[in-house]
Each structure stands twice: as C-alpha cells, then as structure tokens.
Design a protein around this motif. Structure first.
Motif, short mmCIF file in Angstrom:
data_model
loop_
_atom_site.label_atom_id
_atom_site.label_comp_id
_atom_site.label_asym_id
_atom_site.label_seq_id
_atom_site.Cartn_x
_atom_site.Cartn_y
_atom_site.Cartn_z
N ASN A 1 3.65 -3.84 5.11
CA ASN A 1 2.38 -3.52 4.42
C ASN A 1 2.40 -2.19 3.65
OD1 ASN A 1 1.12 -5.85 5.56
ND2 ASN A 1 0.91 -4.72 7.49
N TYR A 2 3.36 -1.31 3.95
CA TYR A 2 3.34 0.02 3.36
C TYR A 2 4.68 0.36 2.72
CZ TYR A 2 -0.81 0.50 6.31
OH TYR A 2 -2.02 0.31 6.92
N SER A 3 4.59 1.13 1.65
CA SER A 3 5.75 1.70 0.98
C SER A 3 5.57 3.20 0.96
CB SER A 3 5.87 1.15 -0.44
OG SER A 3 6.95 1.73 -1.13
N ALA A 4 6.60 3.95 1.40
CA ALA A 4 6.44 5.39 1.60
C ALA A 4 7.27 6.20 0.61
CB ALA A 4 6.82 5.76 3.03
N ASP A 5 6.77 7.37 0.27
CA ASP A 5 7.43 8.28 -0.67
C ASP A 5 7.04 9.70 -0.28
OD1 ASP A 5 8.80 9.31 -2.81
OD2 ASP A 5 7.63 8.31 -4.35
N LEU B 1 -10.34 12.81 -5.09
CA LEU B 1 -9.54 11.64 -4.75
C LEU B 1 -10.24 10.77 -3.70
CD1 LEU B 1 -5.96 13.21 -4.68
CD2 LEU B 1 -6.98 11.77 -6.45
N LYS B 2 -10.98 11.39 -2.79
CA LYS B 2 -11.72 10.60 -1.80
C LYS B 2 -12.79 9.74 -2.48
CE LYS B 2 -12.86 12.21 2.26
NZ LYS B 2 -12.08 11.35 3.16
N VAL B 3 -13.42 10.27 -3.52
CA VAL B 3 -14.40 9.48 -4.29
C VAL B 3 -13.72 8.26 -4.91
CG1 VAL B 3 -15.88 9.51 -6.33
CG2 VAL B 3 -15.95 11.41 -4.72
N GLN B 4 -12.45 8.40 -5.26
CA GLN B 4 -11.69 7.30 -5.85
C GLN B 4 -11.18 6.29 -4.82
OE1 GLN B 4 -8.54 8.94 -8.26
NE2 GLN B 4 -9.92 10.38 -9.30
N GLY B 5 -11.47 6.53 -3.55
CA GLY B 5 -11.07 5.59 -2.50
C GLY B 5 -9.78 5.93 -1.80
N LYS B 6 -9.18 7.08 -2.11
CA LYS B 6 -7.97 7.49 -1.41
C LYS B 6 -8.30 7.87 0.03
CE LYS B 6 -5.85 7.43 -5.46
NZ LYS B 6 -4.89 6.39 -5.85
N ARG B 7 -7.35 7.59 0.92
CA ARG B 7 -7.51 7.92 2.34
C ARG B 7 -6.55 9.03 2.71
NH1 ARG B 7 -12.16 5.99 3.83
NH2 ARG B 7 -11.54 5.52 5.99
N PHE B 8 -7.00 9.92 3.62
CA PHE B 8 -6.20 11.10 3.95
C PHE B 8 -5.98 11.20 5.46
CE2 PHE B 8 -7.74 12.17 -0.22
CZ PHE B 8 -6.67 12.85 -0.80
N VAL B 9 -4.76 11.55 5.82
CA VAL B 9 -4.39 11.84 7.20
C VAL B 9 -3.73 13.22 7.21
CG1 VAL B 9 -2.86 11.23 9.11
CG2 VAL B 9 -4.10 9.43 7.88
N TYR B 10 -4.11 14.06 8.17
CA TYR B 10 -3.47 15.36 8.32
C TYR B 10 -2.56 15.34 9.53
CZ TYR B 10 -2.71 20.34 9.02
OH TYR B 10 -2.12 21.57 9.20
N ARG C 1 0.85 -1.18 0.00
CA ARG C 1 0.00 0.00 0.00
C ARG C 1 0.89 1.24 0.00
NH1 ARG C 1 -4.49 1.62 4.59
NH2 ARG C 1 -5.79 2.95 3.27
N LYS C 2 0.68 2.16 -0.92
CA LYS C 2 1.57 3.30 -1.11
C LYS C 2 1.11 4.50 -0.29
CE LYS C 2 3.18 1.93 -5.71
NZ LYS C 2 2.70 0.55 -5.57
N VAL C 3 2.06 5.04 0.48
CA VAL C 3 1.80 6.18 1.35
C VAL C 3 2.65 7.35 0.87
CG1 VAL C 3 1.78 7.07 3.70
CG2 VAL C 3 1.40 4.64 3.29
N GLY C 4 2.02 8.51 0.69
CA GLY C 4 2.75 9.71 0.29
C GLY C 4 2.74 10.76 1.38
N GLY D 1 -0.84 18.06 -6.68
CA GLY D 1 -1.23 17.35 -7.89
C GLY D 1 -0.63 15.96 -8.02
N GLU D 2 0.38 15.64 -7.21
CA GLU D 2 1.01 14.32 -7.26
C GLU D 2 0.30 13.29 -6.38
OE1 GLU D 2 5.40 14.41 -6.86
OE2 GLU D 2 5.17 16.59 -6.70
N MET D 3 -0.71 13.69 -5.63
CA MET D 3 -1.29 12.79 -4.63
C MET D 3 -2.00 11.58 -5.22
SD MET D 3 -2.77 15.38 -1.67
CE MET D 3 -4.00 16.13 -2.74
N ALA D 4 -2.42 11.68 -6.47
CA ALA D 4 -3.22 10.60 -7.06
C ALA D 4 -2.47 9.28 -7.14
CB ALA D 4 -3.70 11.01 -8.46
N ARG D 5 -1.14 9.31 -7.10
CA ARG D 5 -0.40 8.05 -7.24
C ARG D 5 -0.28 7.26 -5.93
NH1 ARG D 5 5.28 8.88 -6.18
NH2 ARG D 5 5.78 11.09 -5.80
N PHE D 6 -0.86 7.78 -4.85
CA PHE D 6 -0.78 7.10 -3.56
C PHE D 6 -2.15 6.53 -3.15
CE2 PHE D 6 2.40 10.55 -3.44
CZ PHE D 6 3.55 9.77 -3.35
N ASP D 7 -2.10 5.52 -2.29
CA ASP D 7 -3.32 4.97 -1.71
C ASP D 7 -3.72 5.74 -0.45
OD1 ASP D 7 -3.43 2.69 -3.57
OD2 ASP D 7 -1.63 2.02 -2.50
#
Length: 378
Positions: A97-101, A132-141, A63-66, A107-113
């Motif tokens: 379970n995670y790969s980080a970048d 991106l949330k509609v596409q299933g992306k999850r966000f943490v602040y 799972r990719k984390v940005g 604008g680059e956020m779309a490539r992460f899960d």
C-alpha cells in the motif's frame, strides 16, 4: 542593554538556493574550506539507491510516504542508518500500500501523501505544515532521540507542544517520551529501533576480557566512574581486563583503557569481538532518561551480555539476571562485572539468550510492520 548586531559570519539567513544564499555559501566554503551542509549530505547518498527511490516513487500508484529531513551523511549509524534508510528500504520491499522515499528539505514535503518528520524540526516550518494539512496531507513525528539534533535550528519536542498537536500521529522511542506526548497528543505509539548490526560474537577463548562502550565522546563522562571498579576486578581476578571506548576519538592506549576511533567499516566487527557491553544512562539526567534503547539493542544483537544503568526503554528489551544486569550502585557494578569477567560460560549463556530475544522481536521487518500499522490509522 544595547542589542548586538548579527555578524556576517553567524549564519546564512537568505532563503535556500536563492542567488544571495548561494553567494554567501560560496564565501563560507572558500573561507572554511568546506562544502555547504546540504550539498555534503547529498554527496553522501549512493546515487543508484537515491535515484531508484525517485523513479520508483514517481511511477508508483501507492500512497507515497516521505521520511526526513535528512541532515546526516550516509556513512554513520545515526538516525539515517538506524531509522530512516532501513525502514524506507523495507517499506519498498514489503508494503502493498505504501511507497517510501526521503527528503532533504521541508520544502519537498508537498510531493508526499504522508510525511514522517524524523527528529528534526523548527517553528519556521509551521506555516508550511498548516498549508499542507489543509491539502489533506497527513503528518507523523518520529521523536527518536530529540533533542540530540544535527541542524542548529532544530528544537526540542518537549518545549513545543504546538508542534505535537499538529501531528496526526507521534512515534516515541521510550516510555518516558510517550508520557511526555500523551497529554498533548494521545495518538502516540512506541516503536523500538530495528537491529542494524549483523555480526555476532563466536565466544572465542582469548587472553583478554574486553569491556566495550560504543557511542559519542560527548556522552562518555558517566562511564569514568567504572575505571576504579574495573581495576579492582582486574587485580582480584588476575584477568587481563581491557576497557574499550569505541568512539569519535583518536586511537590511543592508557593502561587498561583503550580508545579506538569509530569507523563505519569496522564498527560491527569490533562490537562482536568484545566480551561485555556496558552503558550508564544517569537516571537523574532528564535528557538521558528519555533516550531509546538502540545501544543496548546493538550489544544484545551482537550476542554480548550487558551491564547497564538502564533507561525505561532499556528495561523493555532486557531482562535483569537473564540477558544481563541492571546496575545502579558501585557495589552492583563491581559484583556483576566481576561475575561476568570471571565466568566465560555465564557471558556466553547470557549473550546467546539476549541475541535470541532481540532477533525474535526487533528485526527491520518487524519494526517496519509497526510503522505500517500506524500509517493505516492516521
């Protein structure tokens, strides 16, 4: 009132990397003799490290984390050095379970899960977040020390509850931040800063007793009230007391006050060579009282006893009378500084206890584990 027209020189309002934007940035560069900020930041990335991240993430099935947006150069201990880079590296070393970048632009956020927005944000990014949330992306602040931001567009989380509601999780750096967020988004967890300084005091016998404050000069004014107190202790004790400000300022000396220009190559050495670490965070300052404990943490990690007017975050990692002292009044500052200045064994005992405490709890590995636990639940 007649509205003022924006000057050509105010900002570059064109969309980034369009021909118009690049043309205007070139004009700015020629006039101001500077690189565009994003290019300057990219220049301060170790190419080997940066492209290894890209390749590793492209090939990974995890799972990719940005983490981003990155708006600072590499050679500092701001949010890059104290939060983003060490956590990214540790995730890539330790997680199954995670790969980080990292990312520079929203604008680059779309490539992460899963996207960790660290400190900086502005309302202009809301439509992209919703998409991106509609596409299933999850966000943490990750609040860190917002509103102390680098990007002039960035805003305070405190004034934008709609942004907090969009997040699947929020990371606070202090109990006060948690109290701010919880009524708006209950999925908030406090995660301390990791230790990033590794040199430790050897408690040598020397002619001077060095009192150290490290930080930005913009935050130094509260410290000046201690000069009279230190001069009094200096005269009464007969010790050669030096007050050292290690900061973004020219190196100079003014009596017992020493200003040393901060440099990435020697900040740990200067920290570890001091005898006492101090800081005042005025409790009546709404911004200062929300700040994280990274300054006190770095003092303790270097083995220094600490005297401070603490934030709630500082109180979580420091024990009054055991690893240092909480001082609020001038009388308390006088008493605690005098006791430490006159007693090198007390300084050593407190410093060693503090170092042991933080190294048991706040290593990069232990802090990264808290991030990974949060990721598992968003």
């Amino acid at each position: 009132m007649i509205p003022q027209r924006n000057s050509f020189w105010d900002e570059n309002a064109y969309a980034p990397w369009t021909p118009q934007w690049m043309g205007k940035e070139l004009v700015f560069c020629l006039v101001e003799r500077r690189l565009p900020k994003r290019l300057l930041v990219r220049k301060k990335i170790r190419p080997g490290w940066y492209y290894a991240l890209k390749i590793k993430n492209a090939l990974s099935s995890k799972r990719k984390v940005g983490f981003g947006p990155v708006v600072e150069g590499e050679y500092n201990i701001g949010v890059r050095g104290s939060r983003i880079d060490p956590i990214v590296d540790c995730i890539n070393r330790k997680s199954e379970n995670y790969s980080a970048d990292i990312f520079f632009d929203f604008g680059e956020m779309a490539r992460f899960d899963l996207i960790v927005i660290v400190k900086e944000f502005h309302p202009g990014v809301y439509p992209l977040l919703e998409q991106l949330k509609v596409q299933g992306k999850r966000f943490v602040y990750d609040i860190v020390d917002n509103p102390f931001c680098t990007d002039p567009r960035s805003v305070s989380y405190h004034d934008h509850p709609e942004f907090l509601r969009m997040m699947d999780g929020v990371i606070s750096s202090s109990p006060v931040q948690s109290e701010d967020v919880r009524p708006i988004n209950p999925n908030v967890v406090l995660i301390e800063h990791p230790i990033i300084n590794f040199e430790c005091s050897t408690y040598p016998q020397k002619a001077t007793v060095d009192i150290l404050w490290q930080g930005y000069m913009a935050n130094v004014e509260a410290m000046f009230r201690l000069h009279t107190i230190l001069e009094k202790v200096r005269q009464e004790s007969g010790r050669d007391v030096r007050m050292i400000y290690h900061s973004n300022c020219p190196t100079r000396t003014d009596g017992m006050i020493h200003y040393i220009k901060w440099k990435i190559r020697d900040w740990q050495k200067i920290l570890a060579s001091a005898d006492i670490g101090i800081v005042i965070k005025p409790p009546d300052n709404e911004v200062q009282r929300r700040k994280p404990s990274n300054k006190v943490l770095s003092y303790m990690a270097a083995g220094l006893p600490v005297v401070c007017t603490p934030t709630e975050a500082d109180k979580l990692i420091m024990e009054h009378g055991k690893t240092g002292f909480f001082a609020y009044t001038d009388e308390e500052w006088y008493r605690y500084l005098k006791g430490l200045i006159e007693d090198p064994e007390l300084r050593k005992a407190m410093g060693m206890r503090g170092r042991e405490y933080v190294w048991e709890r706040f290593t990069i590995e232990k802090i990264t584990a808290k991030y990974l636990n949060l990721f598992d639940h968003v």
